[in-house]
Design an enzyme around this catalytic site. Structure first.
Site, PDB file in Angstrom:
ATOM      1  N   HIS A 296       4.045   1.322  -7.975  1.00  0.00           N
ATOM      2  CA  HIS A 296       3.109   0.658  -8.042  1.00  0.00           C
ATOM      3  C   HIS A 296       1.971   0.586  -8.894  1.00  0.00           C
ATOM      4  CE1 HIS A 296       4.099   1.378  -3.587  1.00  0.00           C
ATOM      5  NE2 HIS A 296       4.151  -0.039  -3.625  1.00  0.00           N
TER       6      HIS A 296
ATOM      7  N   ARG B 176       8.636   5.152   1.331  1.00  0.00           N
ATOM      8  CA  ARG B 176       9.330   5.606   2.456  1.00  0.00           C
ATOM      9  C   ARG B 176       9.831   7.288   2.297  1.00  0.00           C
ATOM     10  NH1 ARG B 176      10.779  -0.001   3.101  1.00  0.00           N
ATOM     11  NH2 ARG B 176      10.164  -0.599   5.552  1.00  0.00           N
TER      12      ARG B 176
ATOM     13  N   ASP C 163      13.216  -3.165  -5.843  1.00  0.00           N
ATOM     14  CA  ASP C 163      13.597  -4.115  -4.900  1.00  0.00           C
ATOM     15  C   ASP C 163      14.303  -5.372  -5.635  1.00  0.00           C
ATOM     16  OD1 ASP C 163      12.745  -2.504  -2.525  1.00  0.00           O
ATOM     17  OD2 ASP C 163      10.436  -3.185  -3.382  1.00  0.00           O
TER      18      ASP C 163
ATOM     19  N   GLY D 181       0.701  -1.258  -0.201  1.00  0.00           N
ATOM     20  CA  GLY D 181      -0.097  -0.049   0.127  1.00  0.00           C
ATOM     21  C   GLY D 181       0.966   0.960  -0.044  1.00  0.00           C
ATOM     22  N   PHE D 182      -0.038   2.446   0.221  1.00  0.00           N
ATOM     23  CA  PHE D 182       0.666   3.793   0.340  1.00  0.00           C
ATOM     24  C   PHE D 182       1.391   3.728  -1.161  1.00  0.00           C
ATOM     25  CE2 PHE D 182       2.698   7.678   1.428  1.00  0.00           C
ATOM     26  CZ  PHE D 182       1.725   8.315   2.254  1.00  0.00           C
TER      27      PHE D 182
ATOM     28  N   SER E  20       9.334   5.760  -3.718  1.00  0.00           N
ATOM     29  CA  SER E  20       9.270   4.699  -2.781  1.00  0.00           C
ATOM     30  C   SER E  20       8.532   5.357  -1.783  1.00  0.00           C
ATOM     31  CB  SER E  20      10.838   4.565  -2.179  1.00  0.00           C
ATOM     32  OG  SER E  20      10.449   4.167  -0.655  1.00  0.00           O
TER      33      SER E  20
ATOM     34  N   HIS F 247       2.278   4.539  -5.157  1.00  0.00           N
ATOM     35  CA  HIS F 247       3.044   5.547  -5.748  1.00  0.00           C
ATOM     36  C   HIS F 247       3.140   4.983  -7.058  1.00  0.00           C
ATOM     37  CE1 HIS F 247       6.607   3.061  -5.614  1.00  0.00           C
ATOM     38  NE2 HIS F 247       6.534   2.993  -4.183  1.00  0.00           N
TER      39      HIS F 247
HETATM   40  O1  PAF Z   1       7.530  -5.300  -2.076  1.00  0.00           O
HETATM   41  C1  PAF Z   1       6.785  -5.283  -1.208  1.00  0.00           C
HETATM   42  O2  PAF Z   1       5.926  -4.459  -1.171  1.00  0.00           O
HETATM   43  C2  PAF Z   1       6.454  -6.465  -0.275  1.00  0.00           C
HETATM   44  O3  PAF Z   1       7.753  -6.933   0.124  1.00  0.00           O
HETATM   45  C3  PAF Z   1       5.460  -7.588  -0.803  1.00  0.00           C
HETATM   46  C4  PAF Z   1       6.037  -8.178  -2.175  1.00  0.00           C
HETATM   47  C5  PAF Z   1       4.236  -6.972  -1.119  1.00  0.00           C
HETATM   48  C6  PAF Z   1       5.244  -8.661   0.060  1.00  0.00           C
HETATM   49  O4  PAF Z   1       4.754  -8.370   1.239  1.00  0.00           O
END
Ligand code: PAF
Length: 290
Positions: free
Chosen positions: A37, A187, A150, A31-32, A185, A34
Protein backbone atom coordinates in the site's frame (compact mmCIF):
# COMPACT_ATOMS: atom_id res chain seq x y z
CA UNK A 1 -2.46 15.01 7.01
CA UNK A 2 -6.17 15.62 7.38
CA UNK A 3 -8.46 12.83 8.48
CA UNK A 4 -12.09 12.88 7.38
CA UNK A 5 -14.73 10.34 8.30
CA UNK A 6 -17.72 11.76 6.49
CA UNK A 7 -18.62 12.07 2.85
CA UNK A 8 -19.46 15.77 3.32
CA UNK A 9 -16.04 16.35 4.95
CA UNK A 10 -14.29 14.58 2.09
CA UNK A 11 -16.18 16.51 -0.58
CA UNK A 12 -15.30 19.82 1.08
CA UNK A 13 -11.58 18.98 0.91
CA UNK A 14 -11.86 17.73 -2.68
CA UNK A 15 -13.62 20.94 -3.76
CA UNK A 16 -10.87 23.02 -2.10
CA UNK A 17 -8.15 21.04 -3.92
CA UNK A 18 -9.97 21.35 -7.23
CA UNK A 19 -10.54 25.09 -6.93
CA UNK A 20 -6.80 25.49 -6.25
CA UNK A 21 -6.23 23.65 -9.57
CA UNK A 22 -4.55 20.67 -7.86
CA UNK A 23 -4.36 17.18 -9.33
CA UNK A 24 -5.66 14.36 -7.13
CA UNK A 25 -4.17 10.88 -6.81
CA UNK A 26 -6.28 8.27 -5.03
CA UNK A 27 -5.19 5.10 -3.21
CA UNK A 28 -8.16 2.94 -2.16
CA UNK A 29 -7.34 0.42 0.58
CA UNK A 30 -8.94 -1.72 3.24
CA UNK A 31 -6.24 -0.73 5.71
CA UNK A 32 -3.79 -2.80 7.75
CA UNK A 33 -1.27 -1.08 5.54
CA UNK A 34 1.89 -2.82 4.41
CA UNK A 35 4.71 -1.98 2.06
CA UNK A 36 2.47 -2.74 -0.96
CA UNK A 37 0.00 0.00 0.00
CA UNK A 38 2.79 2.39 0.92
CA UNK A 39 4.35 1.87 -2.51
CA UNK A 40 1.02 2.83 -4.12
CA UNK A 41 0.90 5.95 -1.94
CA UNK A 42 4.50 6.89 -2.75
CA UNK A 43 3.81 6.58 -6.47
CA UNK A 44 0.65 8.68 -6.05
CA UNK A 45 2.75 11.22 -4.11
CA UNK A 46 5.24 11.50 -6.96
CA UNK A 47 2.57 12.05 -9.63
CA UNK A 48 -0.08 14.27 -8.01
CA UNK A 49 -0.48 17.47 -6.00
CA UNK A 50 -2.86 15.92 -3.49
CA UNK A 51 -2.89 12.28 -2.33
CA UNK A 52 -6.13 10.86 -0.96
CA UNK A 53 -6.16 7.44 0.66
CA UNK A 54 -9.30 5.62 1.77
CA UNK A 55 -9.38 2.92 4.41
CA UNK A 56 -12.65 1.07 4.32
CA UNK A 57 -13.28 -2.63 4.84
CA UNK A 58 -16.08 -2.99 2.35
CA UNK A 59 -18.70 -5.52 3.47
CA UNK A 60 -20.14 -5.79 -0.06
CA UNK A 61 -17.07 -7.64 -1.31
CA UNK A 62 -17.03 -10.34 1.39
CA UNK A 63 -19.10 -13.51 1.08
CA UNK A 64 -21.13 -14.78 4.06
CA UNK A 65 -18.38 -17.26 5.03
CA UNK A 66 -15.46 -14.93 4.41
CA UNK A 67 -13.33 -12.93 6.84
CA UNK A 68 -15.12 -9.54 6.99
CA UNK A 69 -15.35 -9.50 10.80
CA UNK A 70 -11.91 -11.00 11.22
CA UNK A 71 -10.20 -8.82 8.58
CA UNK A 72 -7.23 -7.20 10.37
CA UNK A 73 -7.72 -3.56 11.38
CA UNK A 74 -5.31 -1.11 13.05
CA UNK A 75 -6.41 2.47 12.56
CA UNK A 76 -3.75 4.04 14.76
CA UNK A 77 -0.85 2.39 12.96
CA UNK A 78 -2.42 2.96 9.52
CA UNK A 79 -2.85 6.66 10.28
CA UNK A 80 0.78 7.00 11.28
CA UNK A 81 2.03 5.14 8.19
CA UNK A 82 -0.22 7.09 5.80
CA UNK A 83 1.11 10.35 7.28
CA UNK A 84 4.70 9.15 6.92
CA UNK A 85 4.38 8.42 3.20
CA UNK A 86 2.83 11.80 2.49
CA UNK A 87 -0.90 11.13 2.23
CA UNK A 88 -2.66 14.51 2.45
CA UNK A 89 -6.19 13.35 3.09
CA UNK A 90 -7.18 10.11 4.80
CA UNK A 91 -10.80 9.05 4.34
CA UNK A 92 -11.96 6.70 7.10
CA UNK A 93 -15.70 6.21 6.67
CA UNK A 94 -17.81 3.84 8.75
CA UNK A 95 -20.02 1.23 7.09
CA UNK A 96 -23.04 3.40 8.01
CA UNK A 97 -21.48 6.42 6.31
CA UNK A 98 -20.85 4.51 3.07
CA UNK A 99 -24.06 2.47 3.15
CA UNK A 100 -26.65 4.23 5.35
CA UNK A 101 -29.15 1.73 4.02
CA UNK A 102 -29.03 -1.28 1.73
CA UNK A 103 -27.91 0.26 -1.58
CA UNK A 104 -30.72 0.63 -4.13
CA UNK A 105 -28.23 0.10 -6.95
CA UNK A 106 -25.08 -2.02 -7.11
CA UNK A 107 -22.85 -2.95 -10.03
CA UNK A 108 -22.54 -6.36 -11.66
CA UNK A 109 -19.33 -7.24 -13.48
CA UNK A 110 -19.95 -9.42 -16.54
CA UNK A 111 -16.43 -10.00 -17.85
CA UNK A 112 -13.07 -11.01 -16.37
CA UNK A 113 -14.76 -12.59 -13.33
CA UNK A 114 -15.40 -16.09 -14.65
CA UNK A 115 -11.90 -17.25 -13.69
CA UNK A 116 -9.40 -17.26 -10.81
CA UNK A 117 -10.83 -15.74 -7.59
CA UNK A 118 -14.09 -14.89 -9.35
CA UNK A 119 -14.98 -18.59 -9.39
CA UNK A 120 -14.70 -19.16 -5.66
CA UNK A 121 -15.70 -15.66 -4.46
CA UNK A 122 -19.15 -15.19 -5.91
CA UNK A 123 -20.18 -11.53 -6.01
CA UNK A 124 -16.77 -10.37 -4.75
CA UNK A 125 -15.94 -8.28 -7.82
CA UNK A 126 -19.45 -6.81 -7.92
CA UNK A 127 -18.82 -5.55 -4.39
CA UNK A 128 -15.38 -4.23 -5.36
CA UNK A 129 -16.74 -2.48 -8.48
CA UNK A 130 -19.59 -0.91 -6.51
CA UNK A 131 -17.41 0.53 -3.75
CA UNK A 132 -14.64 1.61 -6.13
CA UNK A 133 -17.15 3.43 -8.34
CA UNK A 134 -18.55 5.18 -5.26
CA UNK A 135 -15.05 6.15 -4.14
CA UNK A 136 -14.15 7.40 -7.62
CA UNK A 137 -17.23 9.65 -7.53
CA UNK A 138 -16.40 10.88 -4.04
CA UNK A 139 -12.73 11.63 -4.64
CA UNK A 140 -13.07 12.84 -8.26
CA UNK A 141 -9.42 11.79 -8.59
CA UNK A 142 -7.33 12.21 -11.72
CA UNK A 143 -5.47 8.95 -11.09
CA UNK A 144 -6.11 5.87 -8.96
CA UNK A 145 -3.49 3.34 -7.90
CA UNK A 146 -4.01 -0.42 -7.62
CA UNK A 147 -1.54 -3.21 -6.92
CA UNK A 148 -0.79 -5.78 -9.61
CA UNK A 149 -0.88 -8.44 -6.89
CA UNK A 150 -4.66 -8.26 -7.23
CA UNK A 151 -4.34 -8.59 -10.99
CA UNK A 152 -7.90 -9.76 -11.51
CA UNK A 153 -9.18 -6.78 -9.53
CA UNK A 154 -7.00 -4.50 -11.67
CA UNK A 155 -8.42 -6.06 -14.85
CA UNK A 156 -11.97 -5.60 -13.50
CA UNK A 157 -11.29 -1.95 -12.62
CA UNK A 158 -9.97 -1.30 -16.13
CA UNK A 159 -13.14 -2.92 -17.47
CA UNK A 160 -15.29 -0.77 -15.16
CA UNK A 161 -13.62 2.47 -16.19
CA UNK A 162 -13.84 1.57 -19.89
CA UNK A 163 -17.47 0.39 -19.72
CA UNK A 164 -18.76 3.38 -17.75
CA UNK A 165 -16.44 6.02 -19.23
CA UNK A 166 -15.09 6.99 -15.83
CA UNK A 167 -12.72 9.93 -16.30
CA UNK A 168 -9.82 8.58 -14.26
CA UNK A 169 -6.44 7.10 -15.10
CA UNK A 170 -5.85 3.68 -13.57
CA UNK A 171 -2.26 2.96 -12.60
CA UNK A 172 -1.17 -0.62 -11.88
CA UNK A 173 1.78 -0.82 -9.49
CA UNK A 174 4.21 -3.76 -9.22
CA UNK A 175 3.80 -6.26 -6.39
CA UNK A 176 6.01 -5.65 -3.37
CA UNK A 177 7.65 -8.79 -2.01
CA UNK A 178 9.42 -9.97 1.11
CA UNK A 179 13.13 -10.73 0.57
CA UNK A 180 12.23 -14.43 0.11
CA UNK A 181 9.72 -13.62 -2.64
CA UNK A 182 6.42 -13.87 -0.71
CA UNK A 183 4.05 -11.15 -1.92
CA UNK A 184 3.20 -8.67 0.85
CA UNK A 185 -0.40 -9.04 1.96
CA UNK A 186 -2.49 -8.00 4.96
CA UNK A 187 -3.44 -11.67 5.28
CA UNK A 188 0.19 -12.88 5.77
CA UNK A 189 -0.25 -12.22 9.51
CA UNK A 190 -2.55 -15.24 9.67
CA UNK A 191 0.20 -17.66 8.57
CA UNK A 192 1.54 -20.11 11.14
CA UNK A 193 5.38 -20.01 11.38
CA UNK A 194 5.79 -23.27 9.43
CA UNK A 195 3.36 -22.01 6.76
CA UNK A 196 5.23 -18.71 6.50
CA UNK A 197 8.42 -20.69 5.85
CA UNK A 198 6.85 -22.61 2.97
CA UNK A 199 4.77 -19.81 1.42
CA UNK A 200 7.58 -18.41 -0.81
CA UNK A 201 7.11 -21.57 -2.92
CA UNK A 202 4.06 -19.84 -4.46
CA UNK A 203 6.26 -17.23 -6.12
CA UNK A 204 8.88 -19.87 -6.91
CA UNK A 205 6.27 -21.87 -8.87
CA UNK A 206 5.12 -18.77 -10.75
CA UNK A 207 8.75 -17.80 -11.35
CA UNK A 208 9.31 -21.17 -12.99
CA UNK A 209 6.54 -20.38 -15.47
CA UNK A 210 8.11 -16.97 -16.13
CA UNK A 211 11.56 -18.46 -16.76
CA UNK A 212 10.17 -21.18 -19.01
CA UNK A 213 8.12 -18.70 -21.08
CA UNK A 214 11.14 -16.42 -21.36
CA UNK A 215 13.12 -19.44 -22.56
CA UNK A 216 10.56 -19.93 -25.34
CA UNK A 217 8.22 -22.57 -23.92
CA UNK A 218 4.63 -21.96 -25.05
CA UNK A 219 2.63 -25.05 -24.10
CA UNK A 220 0.30 -24.00 -21.28
CA UNK A 221 -0.48 -27.52 -20.06
CA UNK A 222 3.19 -28.39 -19.57
CA UNK A 223 3.98 -25.00 -17.99
CA UNK A 224 1.18 -25.54 -15.50
CA UNK A 225 2.27 -29.07 -14.74
CA UNK A 226 5.82 -28.00 -13.81
CA UNK A 227 4.58 -25.19 -11.56
CA UNK A 228 1.94 -27.41 -9.92
CA UNK A 229 4.65 -29.89 -9.00
CA UNK A 230 6.59 -27.16 -7.11
CA UNK A 231 3.44 -25.94 -5.36
CA UNK A 232 2.39 -29.45 -4.34
CA UNK A 233 5.86 -30.42 -3.14
CA UNK A 234 6.91 -27.21 -1.43
CA UNK A 235 4.08 -24.80 -0.57
CA UNK A 236 2.52 -26.95 2.16
CA UNK A 237 -0.96 -25.67 1.26
CA UNK A 238 -4.07 -26.76 -0.57
CA UNK A 239 -3.99 -25.44 -4.14
CA UNK A 240 -7.16 -23.52 -4.94
CA UNK A 241 -6.04 -22.73 -8.48
CA UNK A 242 -2.97 -22.50 -10.66
CA UNK A 243 -3.85 -20.93 -13.98
CA UNK A 244 -2.30 -19.44 -17.08
CA UNK A 245 -4.75 -17.16 -18.90
CA UNK A 246 -4.73 -14.28 -21.36
CA UNK A 247 -4.45 -10.90 -19.64
CA UNK A 248 -6.42 -8.73 -19.05
CA UNK A 249 -9.29 -10.70 -20.69
CA UNK A 250 -8.62 -13.73 -18.43
CA UNK A 251 -9.63 -16.23 -21.12
CA UNK A 252 -8.27 -19.79 -21.26
CA UNK A 253 -5.39 -20.33 -23.71
CA UNK A 254 -3.45 -23.36 -24.93
CA UNK A 255 -0.35 -21.60 -26.27
CA UNK A 256 1.44 -18.53 -24.99
CA UNK A 257 1.39 -16.01 -27.83
CA UNK A 258 -0.07 -12.91 -26.15
CA UNK A 259 0.25 -11.19 -22.79
CA UNK A 260 -0.55 -13.76 -20.11
CA UNK A 261 -1.04 -14.02 -16.40
CA UNK A 262 0.19 -16.98 -14.39
CA UNK A 263 -1.75 -16.91 -11.15
CA UNK A 264 -2.06 -19.08 -8.06
CA UNK A 265 -4.24 -19.16 -4.96
CA UNK A 266 -3.46 -21.46 -2.08
CA UNK A 267 -5.26 -22.12 1.16
CA UNK A 268 -3.37 -22.31 4.42
CA UNK A 269 -5.12 -23.01 7.76
CA UNK A 270 -6.17 -19.41 8.40
CA UNK A 271 -5.21 -17.61 5.20
CA UNK A 272 -5.86 -17.87 1.51
CA UNK A 273 -2.95 -16.33 -0.41
CA UNK A 274 -2.89 -15.22 -4.04
CA UNK A 275 -0.02 -14.22 -6.27
CA UNK A 276 0.67 -13.82 -9.98
CA UNK A 277 3.13 -12.80 -12.64
CA UNK A 278 2.04 -10.95 -15.77
CA UNK A 279 4.17 -11.75 -18.78
CA UNK A 280 4.03 -9.52 -21.82
CA UNK A 281 4.86 -11.55 -24.90
CA UNK A 282 6.92 -9.80 -27.55
CA UNK A 283 4.86 -8.64 -30.50
CA UNK A 284 1.49 -9.08 -28.75
CA UNK A 285 -0.94 -6.16 -28.31
CA UNK A 286 0.12 -3.83 -25.47
CA UNK A 287 -1.63 -4.66 -22.22
CA UNK A 288 -3.25 -1.60 -20.66
CA UNK A 289 -4.10 -3.33 -17.42
CA UNK A 290 -0.55 -3.53 -16.10
O1 PAF B 1 -7.84 -4.01 -2.93
C1 PAF B 1 -8.52 -3.63 -1.95
O2 PAF B 1 -7.99 -3.39 -0.86
C2 PAF B 1 -10.02 -3.48 -2.10
O3 PAF B 1 -10.56 -4.47 -2.92
C3 PAF B 1 -10.44 -2.08 -2.59
C4 PAF B 1 -9.91 -1.78 -3.98
C5 PAF B 1 -9.91 -1.03 -1.62
C6 PAF B 1 -11.96 -1.99 -2.64
O4 PAF B 1 -12.53 -2.22 -1.40
Amino acid sequence: MKIVRTISGLKKEIRAAQSAGKSIGFVPTMGFLHEGHLTLARQARSQNDVVVMSIFVNPLQFGPNEDFERYPRDEERDTRLAGEVGVDLLFLPSVEEMYPEEPAVTLTVHKRTNALCGLSREGHFDGVATVVMKLFHLTEADRAYFGKKDAQQLAVIHGLVDALNVPIEIIGVDTVREPDGLAKSSRNVYLLPEEREKAPAIYKALGLIKQSVEAGETDVASLKQKARYVLEEEAGAVIDYLEILSYPALEPIEKVNETIIAAAAVQYKQARLIDNVILPVKGSAPCTAQ
